[in-house]
Enzyme design. Structure first.
Site, PDB file in Angstrom:
ATOM      1  N   HIS A 297       0.844  -1.192   0.000  1.00  0.00           N
ATOM      2  CA  HIS A 297       0.000   0.000   0.000  1.00  0.00           C
ATOM      3  C   HIS A 297       0.884   1.248   0.000  1.00  0.00           C
ATOM      4  CE1 HIS A 297      -3.205  -2.730   1.418  1.00  0.00           C
ATOM      5  NE2 HIS A 297      -4.026  -1.842   0.932  1.00  0.00           N
TER       6      HIS A 297
ATOM      7  N   LYS B  36      -0.416   4.859   4.535  1.00  0.00           N
ATOM      8  CA  LYS B  36      -1.406   3.981   5.169  1.00  0.00           C
ATOM      9  C   LYS B  36      -1.004   3.705   6.618  1.00  0.00           C
ATOM     10  CE  LYS B  36      -4.046  -0.284   4.598  1.00  0.00           C
ATOM     11  NZ  LYS B  36      -5.304   0.407   4.919  1.00  0.00           N
TER      12      LYS B  36
END
Length: 223
Positions: A131, A135
């Site tokens: 990600h 995040k």
């Protein structure tokens, strides 16, 4: 048209705002750390904030008997507290570690694969994700959910798990099964955050008029 309150007005909140009309909503409130608009008159709320704010936001919305969709990740250790708040106020909530329709179908595919491989002892398994660098949670709630579903399906051997955070990647999750003979790889790759916003709006349509504590899978596949 039902009235929608957006709780948390960052990137996801703004995307929900952009897509709301397409799902038949009128946005009547946009709340954030520097925006304190009234929730009065809202038929449903969509929450994309930060993990530390989720319980407070749920309590504020539930006290007004407004159902809420929680798209924030990284707060799953507080699920039971959120459930108690919803029950106490006789309201409704939909949560998920991931509101992508594709990811929820992918989870079912992974679960079925794990069930088929559970007795094939020569196969090991891995679970991996990447990600964007901002995040908050590592591993993601989605990866945790995928591994849990594999175990629930009966795959009781070690599942090697890894996470990466880099750049602006919206999210890839990969599950693999490997033996000396072959490898099977299952992968879901998000192209943008739009799928998460669309799933949250789909859940918002569904929760209006309902009470109780639900997962997005209940919206898609029934309870």
């Amino acid at each position: 048209m039902p009235n929608l309150a957006i709780v948390g007005y960052g990137k996801m909140g703004r995307l929900v705002d952009q897509l709301a009309l397409e799902y038949g909503f009128t946005v009547t409130a946009r709340l954030d750390i520097d925006r304190n608009e009234s929730l009065e008159g809202a038929d449903v709320a969509v929450e994309f904030s930060v993990p530390s704010s989720v319980l407070g936001n749920v309590a504020k919305v539930a006290a007004l008997r407004i159902p809420i969709v929680v798209g924030t990740t990284g707060w799953l250790q507080h699920l039971n507290e959120a459930k108690s708040i919803i029950e106490k106020n006789e309201s409704g909530l939909v949560w998920s570690p991931n509101f992508s329709v594709g990811v929820n179908i992918f989870t079912r595919v992974v679960s079925e694969a794990a069930r088929l491989f559970k007795n094939e002892k020569e196969y090991g398994a891995w679970a991996w994700e990447i990600h964007h660098i901002t995040k908050k949670d590592t591993p993601s709630g989605t990866l945790i959910k995928l591994v849990e579903q594999m175990k629930t399906a009966g795959f009781d051997r070690t599942i090697d798990t890894g996470s990466n955070r880099a750049g602006a990647h919206p999210g890839t999750h990969e599950i693999g099964f490997d033996s000396a003979a072959d490898t099977i790889t299952l992968r879901h790759t998000a192209r943008s955050r739009e799928g998460f916003a669309r799933g949250a709006l789909k859940a918002a349509q569904w929760i209006i008029g309902r009470k109780g504590f639900y997962e997005f899978s209940d919206v898609l596949f029934g309870g």
